[in-house]
Design an enzyme around this catalytic site. Structure first.
Site, short mmCIF file in Angstrom:
data_model
loop_
_atom_site.label_atom_id
_atom_site.label_comp_id
_atom_site.label_asym_id
_atom_site.label_seq_id
_atom_site.Cartn_x
_atom_site.Cartn_y
_atom_site.Cartn_z
N HIS A 1 -6.90 -5.18 18.65
CA HIS A 1 -8.02 -4.35 19.41
C HIS A 1 -7.21 -4.04 20.77
O HIS A 1 -7.55 -2.92 21.18
CB HIS A 1 -9.51 -4.91 19.57
CG HIS A 1 -9.62 -5.84 20.43
ND1 HIS A 1 -9.35 -7.17 20.27
CD2 HIS A 1 -9.91 -5.98 21.80
CE1 HIS A 1 -9.95 -8.01 21.37
NE2 HIS A 1 -9.95 -7.01 22.48
N ASP B 1 -6.59 -10.88 14.86
CA ASP B 1 -6.61 -9.89 15.79
C ASP B 1 -5.15 -10.01 16.58
O ASP B 1 -5.16 -10.32 17.74
CB ASP B 1 -7.78 -10.04 16.53
CG ASP B 1 -8.20 -8.98 17.51
OD1 ASP B 1 -7.39 -8.01 17.72
OD2 ASP B 1 -9.22 -9.09 17.98
N SER C 1 -8.39 -10.53 26.60
CA SER C 1 -7.74 -10.52 24.99
C SER C 1 -6.39 -10.22 25.05
O SER C 1 -5.77 -9.78 25.82
CB SER C 1 -8.59 -8.96 24.74
OG SER C 1 -9.80 -8.88 24.46
N1 ARG Z 1 -15.37 -8.30 21.45
C1 ARG Z 1 -13.66 -8.13 21.90
C2 ARG Z 1 -13.40 -7.76 23.29
O1 ARG Z 1 -14.05 -7.32 23.96
C3 ARG Z 1 -13.39 -7.21 21.10
C4 ARG Z 1 -13.28 -7.66 19.37
C5 ARG Z 1 -12.66 -6.27 18.79
N2 ARG Z 1 -13.09 -6.47 17.32
C6 ARG Z 1 -13.86 -5.70 16.82
N3 ARG Z 1 -14.36 -5.92 15.75
N4 ARG Z 1 -14.58 -4.67 17.70
O2 ARG Z 1 -12.36 -7.92 23.52
#
Ligand code: ARG
Length: 710
Positions: A85, A222, A646
């Site tokens: 992501h 991811d 992330s």
């Molecule tokens: N919640 C995660 C973040 O803010 C992003 C994960 C991405 N995956 C998704 N299904 N949108 O870093």
């Protein structure tokens, strides 16, 4: 708990296996106390191997990725692992319906196939220096707030100028910590040629999509892979085809040895922002004037986009990245409010504020400045409520074209208008934008706080007088007349001034007027006073509990979080195999289960190749978990995590990479404002899942061979 002596605290960690480990500690300023906790929990690296200004250390393998994420360098040829992501925007920008790297993934079979990304950069951390005395020492007693900030600004600028600018990408930043009670100077080296090397197909890398986002149990892989390039002297350089893979001074080794419940785990990365000392009134305000509003507006917008994207591949690709970042904090806003309510965070904060008031009252001379803070905050937040609400509503409510015009009208013009048009319109479909414009305009007017100053009266009057109150007719007319709705014509325009009389500019002006009215309001000024009281509150709490070591809120500087691999005692486990909700890691079984049991859920769809591969389940033996014999997918640790983290490297006690952090869990979504010791977890993708996807699924041997796998 708070007053437990250190030795006792340490034995608690190991004996009782304490649950979660709050804290994002400043790399380069780790105290002896925290250092001893790290080691007692299982870190085997010396303080020097973790961070040193004298020789390469683990911190040198961590990058700040693109201004929004983290990453870790894993090869002597500058390979970087980050999240899928985080690489999403780059993957999207190279995708077309014909070469759909989002859908099918991407693998550069040779160096020459690695794809450059305009504007993408990484920062290496060089050092962090405490400059509080210099910065705050320059502010004379009795200076007004305005004077104070002007002085801080100029001293910080001078400090940054003093950093050796050898032209080798060195840059620095002075950042406030504890809302300005302390200041640190961070020095970085910046590399601007960062190329896309590998991405898994979205149905693996983003498996579970919005349905699973911010939740456990998780199965998505991811990650994505980039490479840093440098000039022939290994120095930073703009993109050039003559650049060569960068040879870093340090890169992380990868471990396939895994971990167990209770193993040491540590993240190194760039947490973006937390507000853990925020007052109860500040939390209330965040819930009502940020989260509620953001959720409501984005819901309107995302519903429109989702529908169109599912029916049109070209539009799906165009909007993929915008959609993902918007939906990420759409769901976050809902989750944060729910968790704040469920965990009664406001009550807890009020209790703390009460304690502070009582403590301050005991010594009105020394602690007088802390008296009455909460009453002031209560009054200030109440006064500012409509402005704060309108500010979020305004900033969430503009369509892409309108935003583009607003930016240009405000004078924030790029030198090269044609290039700016090219860039913005690459990801805009005019018909879609028009639908969004209409929906958001009507939604704004419906939800704006009472009072003309919050309304685009110019537009409203026009709709009433020329279109009989019919907004759709107004928007149709606007889009039929504006050159901003005709990208091909717009691309021939050389300068924004040539189109300054366009009806879209007129509309933008009406919208900008609302923003200016907000900015000129008394409440806007008062919001700064809130900041001062919030800072004072944090100072008071730290002073009251002076025996406790407080870490500063996240501010996108390099941080370390220590913790343990640890499942969560309970989790709703709404989807997938129930037993995995409470286990340390997930498996291919639960991946397949989610897919097979939810045929109608778009987020669990797989491309046929991915399904076949998972179903076959032939994963290389070296990637299977020694204890379970299964391929581990995602796992949980007690590390403190927030947005920006992330792509952070997750390391074992020997400093070897065991995973990449990518999310937090729904039960503790209040975490940015209040860390929950029992419930908060960091969700990571196991490095063995990453390796298996690259190796077994994509046969990306050339990348695997670059790694040092232990
Ligand atoms: N919640 C995660 C973040 O803010 C992003 C994960 C991405 N995956 C998704 N299904 N949108 O870093």
């Amino acid at each position: 708990m708070r007053k437990i002596a250190l030795s006792l605290l340490i034995s608690c960690f190991s004996v009782l296996g304490i649950h979660a480990d709050e804290g994002m500690w400043v790399v380069g300023n780790i105290s002896a106390k925290v250092d001893s906790i790290l080691h007692s929990m299982g870190l085997e690296l010396t303080a020097d191997e973790l961070y040193s200004t004298e020789h390469p250390s683990l911190n040198n393998a961590i990058v700040q990725f693109g201004g929004f994420c983290s990453g870790v360098v894993v090869s002597p040829d500058g390979l970087v692992f980050t999240n899928h992501h985080c690489g999403f925007g780059s993957i999207q920008s190279h995708s077309t319906p014909k070469h759909d790297y989002l859908k099918n993934g991407f693998f550069a079979k040779k160096f020459e196939d690695e794809l450059p990304n305009e504007g993408l950069f990484v920062l290496f951390h060089i050092k962090t220096v405490d400059v509080t005395d210099i910065v705050l020492g320059a502010v004379p007693q009795g200076a007004s707030d305005q004077q104070k900030y002007a002085i801080i600004d100029s001293v910080s600028t001078r400090l940054m100028q003093m950093v050796d600018y050898s032209g080798k990408g060195i840059e620095s930043e002075v950042n406030p910590f504890y809302r300005g009670s302390k200041y640190f100077l961070s020095v970085y080296q910046r590399y601007d040629d960062v190329r896309l090397v590998y991405a898994p197909p979205q149905s693996i890398g983003k498996f579970g999509g919005d349905t699973d986002n911010w939740m456990w149990p998780r199965q998505c892989c991811d990650f994505s892979v980039f490479r840093i390039y440098a000039d022939k002297n290994n120095d930073p350089a703009e993109y050039s085809k003559d650049n060569q893979p960068y040879h870093p001074m340090q890169y992380a080794h990868v471990s396939t040895q895994g971990y167990q419940d209770g193993s040491y785990a540590m993240t190194l990365g760039y947490p973006g922002s937390t507000d853990r000392y925020l007052s109860s009134y500040g939390i209330e305000s965040t819930m009502r004037t940020t989260n509620d509003v953001r959720y409501q507006v984005r819901d309107v917008k995302l519903n429109i986009l989702r529908e169109i994207m599912r029916n049109d591949d070209a539009i799906r690709i165009m909007y993929a990245s915008k959609y993902a970042s918007s939906s990420n904090y759409w769901k976050f806003s809902l989750g944060q409010n729910q968790a704040l309510d469920n965990l009664k965070v406001i009550d807890e904060k009020q209790q703390l504020e009460k304690e502070l008031a009582e403590w301050a009252a005991q010594d009105t001379v020394a602690r007088g400045k802390y008296i009455g803070i909460t009453d002031s905050l209560k009054a200030l937040y109440a006064e500012c409520y409509p402005m704060l609400y309108a500010r979020t509503l305004w900033s969430e409510s503009n369509s892409d074209i309108l935003n583009f015009v607003i930016r240009n009208s405000l004078g924030r013009r790029s030198d090269d208008f044609q290039k700016a048009v090219e860039k913005a319109y690459k990801d805009i479909d005019v018909e879609t934008d028009k639908k969004v414009f209409l929906a958001l305009l009507q939604n704004y007017i419906k939800h704006a706080p009472n009072g003309d100053k919050y309304l685009p009266t110019g537009i409203i009057n026009k709709v009433d007088s020329l279109f009989g109150g019919n907004y759709e007719a107004y928007v149709n007319d606007l889009y039929s007349k504006s050159i901003f709705a005709r990208p091909d014509d717009l691309k021939k325009v050389h300068d924004f001034d040539e189109v300054a009389k366009d009806p879209m500019v007129e509309a933008a002006m009406d919208v900008i007027d609302v923003y200016f009215a907000l900015r000129k309001s008394n409440e806007w000024e008062r919001a700064w006073v809130i900041e001062e009281y919030e800072r004072l509150l944090g100072d008071g709490i730290r002073e009251m509990n002076h025996d406790k070591e407080y870490y500063p809120d996240a501010n996108f500087t390099l941080r370390l979080s220590y913790g343990l691999c640890k499942p969560i005692d309970f989790a709703p486990g709404t989807t997938g195999l129930k037993e995995e909700a409470t286990s340390l890691m997930t498996t291919p079984r639960s991946f397949l289960n989610k897919h097979e049991q939810n045929p109608d859920n778009y987020d669990y769809r797989l491309i046929p190749e991915a399904y076949k591969w998972m179903k076959k389940g032939k994963f290389s033996k070296q990637y299977l978990d020694k204890n379970t014999g299964e391929l581990p997918l995602c796992f949980l640790t007690t590390n403190d995590i927030t947005g920006g983290n992330s792509g952070s490297g997750m390391f074992d006690g020997k400093g070897r990479l065991i995973g990449l952090a990518f999310d937090g869990n729904w039960e503790a979504m209040s975490g940015d404002l209040k860390f929950d010791n029992a419930l908060q977890r960091c969700i990571g993708v196991d490095i063995r899942w990453v390796l298996s996807v690259m190796d077994d699924y994509s046969h990306a041997k050339r990348l695997i061979n670059e790694l040092t796998i232990e």
